[in-house]
Design a protein around this motif. Structure first.
Motif, mmCIF file in Angstrom:
data_model
loop_
_atom_site.group_PDB
_atom_site.id
_atom_site.type_symbol
_atom_site.label_atom_id
_atom_site.label_comp_id
_atom_site.label_asym_id
_atom_site.label_seq_id
_atom_site.Cartn_x
_atom_site.Cartn_y
_atom_site.Cartn_z
ATOM 1 N N LYS A 184 20.494 74.886 -78.791
ATOM 2 C CA LYS A 184 21.686 74.977 -77.938
ATOM 3 C C LYS A 184 22.783 75.666 -78.744
ATOM 4 O O LYS A 184 23.021 75.335 -79.885
ATOM 5 C CB LYS A 184 22.131 73.560 -77.576
ATOM 6 C CG LYS A 184 23.113 73.490 -76.465
ATOM 7 C CD LYS A 184 23.345 72.057 -76.065
ATOM 8 C CE LYS A 184 24.247 71.961 -74.892
ATOM 9 N NZ LYS A 184 24.467 70.592 -74.488
ATOM 10 N N ALA A 191 29.003 65.542 -64.328
ATOM 11 C CA ALA A 191 28.033 66.527 -64.794
ATOM 12 C C ALA A 191 26.733 65.831 -65.194
ATOM 13 O O ALA A 191 26.740 64.764 -65.792
ATOM 14 C CB ALA A 191 28.592 67.295 -65.979
ATOM 15 N N LYS A 192 25.627 66.482 -64.810
ATOM 16 C CA LYS A 192 24.325 65.940 -65.178
ATOM 17 C C LYS A 192 23.995 66.318 -66.615
ATOM 18 O O LYS A 192 24.277 67.421 -67.048
ATOM 19 C CB LYS A 192 23.234 66.503 -64.273
ATOM 20 C CG LYS A 192 23.305 66.020 -62.852
ATOM 21 C CD LYS A 192 22.127 66.584 -62.077
ATOM 22 C CE LYS A 192 22.175 66.136 -60.644
ATOM 23 N NZ LYS A 192 21.076 66.699 -59.857
ATOM 24 N N GLU A 193 23.378 65.382 -67.340
ATOM 25 C CA GLU A 193 22.908 65.700 -68.678
ATOM 26 C C GLU A 193 21.655 66.531 -68.569
ATOM 27 O O GLU A 193 20.840 66.334 -67.681
ATOM 28 C CB GLU A 193 22.589 64.413 -69.448
ATOM 29 C CG GLU A 193 23.735 63.927 -70.265
ATOM 30 C CD GLU A 193 23.300 62.822 -71.205
ATOM 31 O OE1 GLU A 193 22.375 63.020 -72.006
ATOM 32 O OE2 GLU A 193 23.924 61.765 -71.114
ATOM 33 N N GLN A 194 21.518 67.484 -69.466
ATOM 34 C CA GLN A 194 20.329 68.324 -69.476
ATOM 35 C C GLN A 194 19.289 67.739 -70.415
ATOM 36 O O GLN A 194 19.614 66.996 -71.342
ATOM 37 C CB GLN A 194 20.702 69.736 -69.918
ATOM 38 C CG GLN A 194 21.622 70.428 -68.947
ATOM 39 C CD GLN A 194 21.895 71.862 -69.393
ATOM 40 O OE1 GLN A 194 21.480 72.285 -70.457
ATOM 41 N NE2 GLN A 194 22.603 72.590 -68.559
ATOM 42 N N LEU A 195 18.043 68.087 -70.141
ATOM 43 C CA LEU A 195 16.981 67.671 -71.051
ATOM 44 C C LEU A 195 17.174 68.390 -72.385
ATOM 45 O O LEU A 195 17.465 69.582 -72.411
ATOM 46 C CB LEU A 195 15.612 68.031 -70.474
ATOM 47 C CG LEU A 195 15.202 67.263 -69.225
ATOM 48 C CD1 LEU A 195 13.901 67.825 -68.669
ATOM 49 C CD2 LEU A 195 15.044 65.787 -69.540
ATOM 50 N N ARG A 196 17.020 67.696 -73.469
ATOM 51 C CA ARG A 196 17.211 68.264 -74.805
ATOM 52 C C ARG A 196 15.872 68.748 -75.356
ATOM 53 O O ARG A 196 15.265 68.109 -76.207
ATOM 54 C CB ARG A 196 17.856 67.232 -75.727
ATOM 55 C CG ARG A 196 19.288 66.879 -75.392
ATOM 56 C CD ARG A 196 20.250 68.077 -75.530
ATOM 57 N NE ARG A 196 20.140 68.792 -76.776
ATOM 58 C CZ ARG A 196 20.900 68.570 -77.846
ATOM 59 N NH1 ARG A 196 21.842 67.670 -77.814
ATOM 60 N NH2 ARG A 196 20.709 69.275 -78.948
ATOM 61 N N GLU A 230 19.634 59.648 -84.436
ATOM 62 C CA GLU A 230 18.472 60.177 -83.720
ATOM 63 C C GLU A 230 17.166 59.855 -84.433
ATOM 64 O O GLU A 230 16.098 60.158 -83.930
ATOM 65 C CB GLU A 230 18.584 61.701 -83.583
ATOM 66 C CG GLU A 230 19.740 62.158 -82.733
ATOM 67 C CD GLU A 230 19.933 63.671 -82.799
ATOM 68 O OE1 GLU A 230 19.203 64.338 -83.556
ATOM 69 O OE2 GLU A 230 20.810 64.165 -82.103
ATOM 70 N N ARG A 240 15.568 69.068 -79.155
ATOM 71 C CA ARG A 240 15.234 67.828 -79.871
ATOM 72 C C ARG A 240 13.761 67.478 -79.702
ATOM 73 O O ARG A 240 13.110 67.009 -80.634
ATOM 74 C CB ARG A 240 16.077 66.669 -79.372
ATOM 75 C CG ARG A 240 17.495 66.703 -79.858
ATOM 76 C CD ARG A 240 18.192 65.429 -79.469
ATOM 77 N NE ARG A 240 19.606 65.531 -79.698
ATOM 78 C CZ ARG A 240 20.490 64.677 -79.225
ATOM 79 N NH1 ARG A 240 20.088 63.668 -78.475
ATOM 80 N NH2 ARG A 240 21.767 64.820 -79.487
#
Length: 169
Positions: free
Chosen positions: A168, A2-7, A122, A10
């Motif tokens: 999200k 699965a591709k990570e999505q842009l956050r 973060e 954040r």
């Protein structure tokens, strides 16, 4: 895989924390203009928060401070700010990371921001936010350019920004 999505959530929070840093930087350099004053709520147990033990005991989760008439030595750094406030006529130095802030408000212009607390891992994103040039750097640049200062513009009225639409779920 699965591709990570842009956050984007954040990214937006990081950008809006930059608004807080910029507002505090302006106040540190020039003082509070007009009727402006700030309410800042932060997580008192967040890593990097430095407050006296009696305040930490009194406010174990969250604490709200007001920057209006009696604050001293406001210093703004890349990932935190420091200020001295009076508690029961005793001056205390507070160190508050931007990642600990949960609410920033300036009631004089009906402006407020609410944040999800940053996970300490973060906090590097907060530290990586672009900073404004200091007053000295601006003066040097102004002297080089030798341009007259722009006429004062009417300040824009603030608005409350909610981030719920970007979170999200």
């Amino acid at each position: 895989m699965a591709k990570e999505q842009l956050r984007y959530d954040r990214m937006v929070e990081t950008a809006l924390r930059g608004v807080v840093r910029e507002a505090l930087t302006e106040v540190a350099e020039r003082g509070l203009p007009g009727n402006h004053h700030f309410y800042l709520t932060f997580r008192s147990a967040y890593p990097g928060v430095e407050i006296p033990a009696y305040l930490a005991a009194q406010y174990p989760q969250e604490m709200t401070i007001v920057l209006q008439f009696q604050y001293y030595g406001l210093e703004v750094h890349d990932n935190h700010f420091e200020v001295t406030l009076s508690f029961n006529n005793v001056h205390e130095r507070l160190v508050i990371p931007f990642g600990a802030i949960t609410t920033f408000a300036d009631p004089s212009v009906n402006f407020a921001l609410q944040f999800q607390p940053v996970v300490p891992a973060e906090s590097a994103e907060i530290a990586a936010m672009p900073t404004r040039p200091t007053a000295v750097e601006r003066k040097e640049k102004d002297a080089e350019e030798a341009k007259p200062a722009d006429s004062a513009e009417e300040p824009k009225r603030g608005e409350v920004v909610t981030l719920d639409a970007f979170r999200k779920k």
